[in-house]
Design a protein around this motif. Structure first.
Motif, PDB file in Angstrom:
ATOM      1  N   THR A   5     -17.330   7.029   7.598  1.00 10.94           N
ATOM      2  CA  THR A   5     -15.953   7.293   7.995  1.00 10.94           C
ATOM      3  C   THR A   5     -15.401   6.007   8.582  1.00 10.94           C
ATOM      4  N   LEU A   6     -14.381   5.481   7.935  1.00 16.39           N
ATOM      5  CA  LEU A   6     -13.773   4.230   8.361  1.00 16.39           C
ATOM      6  C   LEU A   6     -12.438   4.547   9.027  1.00 16.39           C
ATOM      7  N   SER A   7     -12.391   4.312  10.333  1.00 14.57           N
ATOM      8  CA  SER A   7     -11.155   4.470  11.087  1.00 14.57           C
ATOM      9  C   SER A   7     -10.582   3.084  11.316  1.00 14.57           C
ATOM     10  N   TYR A   8      -9.262   2.978  11.204  1.00 18.30           N
ATOM     11  CA  TYR A   8      -8.645   1.659  11.340  1.00 18.30           C
ATOM     12  C   TYR A   8      -7.326   1.759  12.079  1.00 18.30           C
ATOM     13  N   SER A   9      -7.031   0.693  12.821  1.00 19.74           N
ATOM     14  CA  SER A   9      -5.772   0.652  13.562  1.00 19.74           C
ATOM     15  C   SER A   9      -5.161  -0.738  13.463  1.00 19.74           C
ATOM     16  N   ASN A  10      -3.845  -0.761  13.546  1.00 17.84           N
ATOM     17  CA  ASN A  10      -3.074  -2.012  13.553  1.00 17.84           C
ATOM     18  C   ASN A  10      -3.331  -2.881  12.321  1.00 17.84           C
ATOM     19  N   ILE A  11      -3.634  -2.228  11.216  1.00 15.29           N
ATOM     20  CA  ILE A  11      -3.855  -2.914   9.944  1.00 15.29           C
ATOM     21  C   ILE A  11      -3.401  -1.973   8.834  1.00 15.29           C
ATOM     22  N   LYS A  12      -2.818  -2.540   7.795  1.00 16.85           N
ATOM     23  CA  LYS A  12      -2.392  -1.724   6.658  1.00 16.85           C
ATOM     24  C   LYS A  12      -3.451  -1.814   5.565  1.00 16.85           C
ATOM     25  N   LEU A  66     -16.459   1.621  11.630  1.00 19.15           N
ATOM     26  CA  LEU A  66     -17.194   2.289  10.557  1.00 19.15           C
ATOM     27  C   LEU A  66     -18.317   3.107  11.183  1.00 19.15           C
ATOM     28  N   HIS A  67     -18.246   4.409  10.983  1.00 15.22           N
ATOM     29  CA  HIS A  67     -19.272   5.321  11.491  1.00 15.22           C
ATOM     30  C   HIS A  67     -20.029   5.845  10.286  1.00 15.22           C
ATOM     31  N   GLY A  68     -21.292   5.458  10.175  1.00 16.66           N
ATOM     32  CA  GLY A  68     -22.099   5.860   9.035  1.00 16.66           C
ATOM     33  C   GLY A  68     -23.167   6.863   9.419  1.00 16.66           C
ATOM     34  N   GLN A  69     -23.228   7.940   8.676  1.00 13.07           N
ATOM     35  CA  GLN A  69     -24.294   8.920   8.837  1.00 13.07           C
ATOM     36  C   GLN A  69     -25.212   8.768   7.640  1.00 13.07           C
ATOM     37  N   ILE A  70     -26.468   8.427   7.906  1.00 10.97           N
ATOM     38  CA  ILE A  70     -27.426   8.188   6.832  1.00 10.97           C
ATOM     39  C   ILE A  70     -28.659   9.065   7.036  1.00 10.97           C
ATOM     40  N   ARG A  71     -29.429   9.232   5.965  1.00  5.63           N
ATOM     41  CA  ARG A  71     -30.671   9.989   6.078  1.00  5.63           C
ATOM     42  C   ARG A  71     -31.671   9.210   6.917  1.00  5.63           C
ATOM     43  N   SER A  72     -32.365   9.919   7.782  1.00  4.69           N
ATOM     44  CA  SER A  72     -33.385   9.277   8.612  1.00  4.69           C
ATOM     45  C   SER A  72     -34.582   8.887   7.755  1.00  4.69           C
TER      46      SER A  72
END
Length: 153
Positions: A5-12, A66-72
Motif C-alpha cells: 500500500t503506497l500512501s503519498y502526499s504533496n506529490i502528483k 510504502l507499507h508492504g505485507q509479505i509472507r513470513s
C-alpha cells in the motif's frame, strides 16, 4: 501476497506514474524474493492536503510511505535487500530524495491468508500450490506473469 500500500502526499501521481511504480515494485519483489509476480498487489492512497503530519507538524514536502505485507519465512538479509531495493526503485521512479521515502515491511503467516480463493503456500512452495489451481486460473496467472515480464518500466 505481497500487498504493498503506497500512501503519498504533496506529490502528483498520474495513472502512468502509478502504473510504472506498481510494475517497478512488483519486479523488485520478484527479483529479491523469487515470488511469482501474480501474487503482488500495489494499492495507492492519496493523502489529502493538510492531512499529513510529521512530528506533530503538517508536512508540505512530497512523501511516499510504502507499507508492504509479505509472507513470513524470509531471512533478515533478504528483507533488508528487499527494502533497500524498493527504496532505490521508488527514488528512481518518483525522483524524490531518499529522505522522502518511508518503507515498512510486515511478515504475515501464509496459512492465515487466502488469495485467488486458496490458502497461500509457504515461501518456496508456490509450484505445488499452483499445481492445485483450476486450469482456467492457471492460464490467467501465467498470462499475468508473462505480461509484466515483457512490460518495461
Amino acid at each position: 501476497m505481497p500487498t504493498y500500500t503506497l500512501s503519498y502526499s504533496n506529490i502528483k501521481l498520474n495513472s502512468e506514474k502509478k502504473s510504472n511504480i506498481a510494475k517497478a515494485i512488483t519486479k523488485t519483489h520478484k527479483k529479491i524474493t523469487a515470488a511469482n509476480t501474480y501474487f503482488a498487489q500495489v494499492i495507492f492512497n492519496k493523502i489529502e492536503k493538510k492531512s499529513h503530519f510529521m512530528g506533530g507538524v503538517q508536512t508540505t514536502k512530497p512523501q511516499i510511505f510504502l507499507h508492504g505485507q509479505i509472507r513470513s519465512g524470509r531471512s533478515i538479509s533478504i528483507k533488508e535487500k528487499l527494502i533497500t531495493n524498493l527504496r532505490n526503485t521508488l527514488i528512481k521512479v518518483s525522483k524524490l530524495d531518499k529522505s522522502q521515502i518511508w518503507i515498512y515491511i510486515v511478515d504475515l503467516i501464509p496459512n492465515q491468508m487466502i488469495e485467488y480463493g486458496e490458502i497461500l503456500p509457504e515461501s518456496g512452495k508456490e509450484k505445488f500450490w499452483f499445481s492445485k489451481l483450476s486450469p482456467k486460473l492457471k492460464k490467467q496467472l501465467k498470462s499475468l506473469e508473462k505480461k509484466l515480464i515483457t512490460d518495461k518500466v
